[in-house]
Design an enzyme around this catalytic site. Sequence first.
Site, PDB file in Angstrom:
ATOM      1  N   HIS A   1      -3.198   1.351  -5.648  1.00  0.00           N
ATOM      2  CA  HIS A   1      -3.945   0.166  -5.229  1.00  0.00           C
ATOM      3  C   HIS A   1      -4.318  -0.711  -6.416  1.00  0.00           C
ATOM      4  O   HIS A   1      -4.552  -1.913  -6.246  1.00  0.00           O
ATOM      5  CB  HIS A   1      -5.195   0.581  -4.458  1.00  0.00           C
ATOM      6  CG  HIS A   1      -5.469  -0.280  -3.263  1.00  0.00           C
ATOM      7  ND1 HIS A   1      -4.722  -0.217  -2.109  1.00  0.00           N
ATOM      8  CD2 HIS A   1      -6.395  -1.249  -3.047  1.00  0.00           C
ATOM      9  CE1 HIS A   1      -5.189  -1.088  -1.237  1.00  0.00           C
ATOM     10  NE2 HIS A   1      -6.198  -1.727  -1.774  1.00  0.00           N
TER      11      HIS A   1
ATOM     12  N   ARG B   1       0.844  -1.182   0.000  1.00  0.00           N
ATOM     13  CA  ARG B   1       0.000   0.000   0.000  1.00  0.00           C
ATOM     14  C   ARG B   1       0.888   1.242   0.000  1.00  0.00           C
ATOM     15  O   ARG B   1       2.067   1.187   0.345  1.00  0.00           O
ATOM     16  CB  ARG B   1      -0.908   0.011   1.234  1.00  0.00           C
ATOM     17  CG  ARG B   1      -1.789  -1.230   1.383  1.00  0.00           C
ATOM     18  CD  ARG B   1      -2.602  -1.147   2.662  1.00  0.00           C
ATOM     19  NE  ARG B   1      -3.494  -2.295   2.836  1.00  0.00           N
ATOM     20  CZ  ARG B   1      -3.167  -3.388   3.516  1.00  0.00           C
ATOM     21  NH1 ARG B   1      -1.969  -3.481   4.073  1.00  0.00           N
ATOM     22  NH2 ARG B   1      -4.025  -4.393   3.634  1.00  0.00           N
TER      23      ARG B   1
END
Length: 366
Positions: free
Chosen positions: A310, A218
Amino acid sequence: MLKDFGQVGVWLAGLGLSAADVSEDLLDRFTSDLQAAGRRRLPGPRGMRPMLAYLRGASLTPTPEEEPSELDALIRQYDVWMERERGLAAATRLRCRNTARRFLAERAMPGGVLTPGALTGQDLNAFLLRECARVSAGSAKQRVAELRSLMRFLHLRGAIPLRLDAAVPPVGGWRLAGIPPLMSAADVQRILDHCPREGGVFVRDFAILMLLARLGLRSIEVSRLRLDDIDWRSGEITIRGKGRREDRLPLPVDVGEALVAYLSEARHQAGTRCLFATGRAPRGPIRADLVGDVVERACLRAGLPKVGPHRLRHALAGEMLRQGSGLMAIGQVLRHQDLATTALYAKVDFTALRAVARPWPGTEAA
């Protein structure tokens, strides 16, 4: 900004002062002296603000003591409660503080006086209706959770007589109902191939892209990486994820080579142990939103539509699924705490789903 720092430093030395003496009034005096000396292009008060904020953030200049308002004191107590009693991360506490401040200022301060004891369920509903009209369904759910947290705190503190957290209505929407957007492995490789490998910024960007594409990190996890997180002997890397969780993952060879190339060229950024540092002084870890900028620039170079970091995480999961990896293995790589989150990717395995799908009535099976 560096030029202004130098000029202020020379001016302070001439007066026998140090950084500890810097204040708004002193900086106003500095600009007045420059103007008296005939300088035409002068930094204004707004231009001096980042310098003063940096000096105070580095504890080189004292922050002026101000009497906190009643609302500020309550928000501070709320933050301490979230940290000590609930163990929430700093970013989560910041969102909760911002929501609490907006709600209390709007609904619990008639006439400028803080009176949370007069709050009702109608106040909660009115605030949520206004908030939900301008945000997405996911953000609206966050507002509900943040408002319930505030109501629990106020009740435990004795500021409100009833537990109003039960009066906060839920937001319609079903978790894991959608299909994660995926990129093909060819598009991911195209992004990597079009990233230059020379120059400090490009080498850094390529190392970031490799971490996103090969390990599915992330954005916040990339920005949190430190030099000590890489164990070169064992070939592992430590990831600091959600909820203060730490995981050790194998470091792929190509990712390690990209990091070595970056570190060999960019370790002139002395004074910081963060892995990815800002390109300009003052040195410090990159922000999470910079990772998104890196991905967007890479998409433009590759001639692809802009996507966020993402999307590369989803692409890794989809490619692992196509290669025959099970959901348990995918969940371990992506570091999901709940296997139900990983099960979302079963929806994109259309080949396997086609084998179990029943034919539409009146048609033959494909």
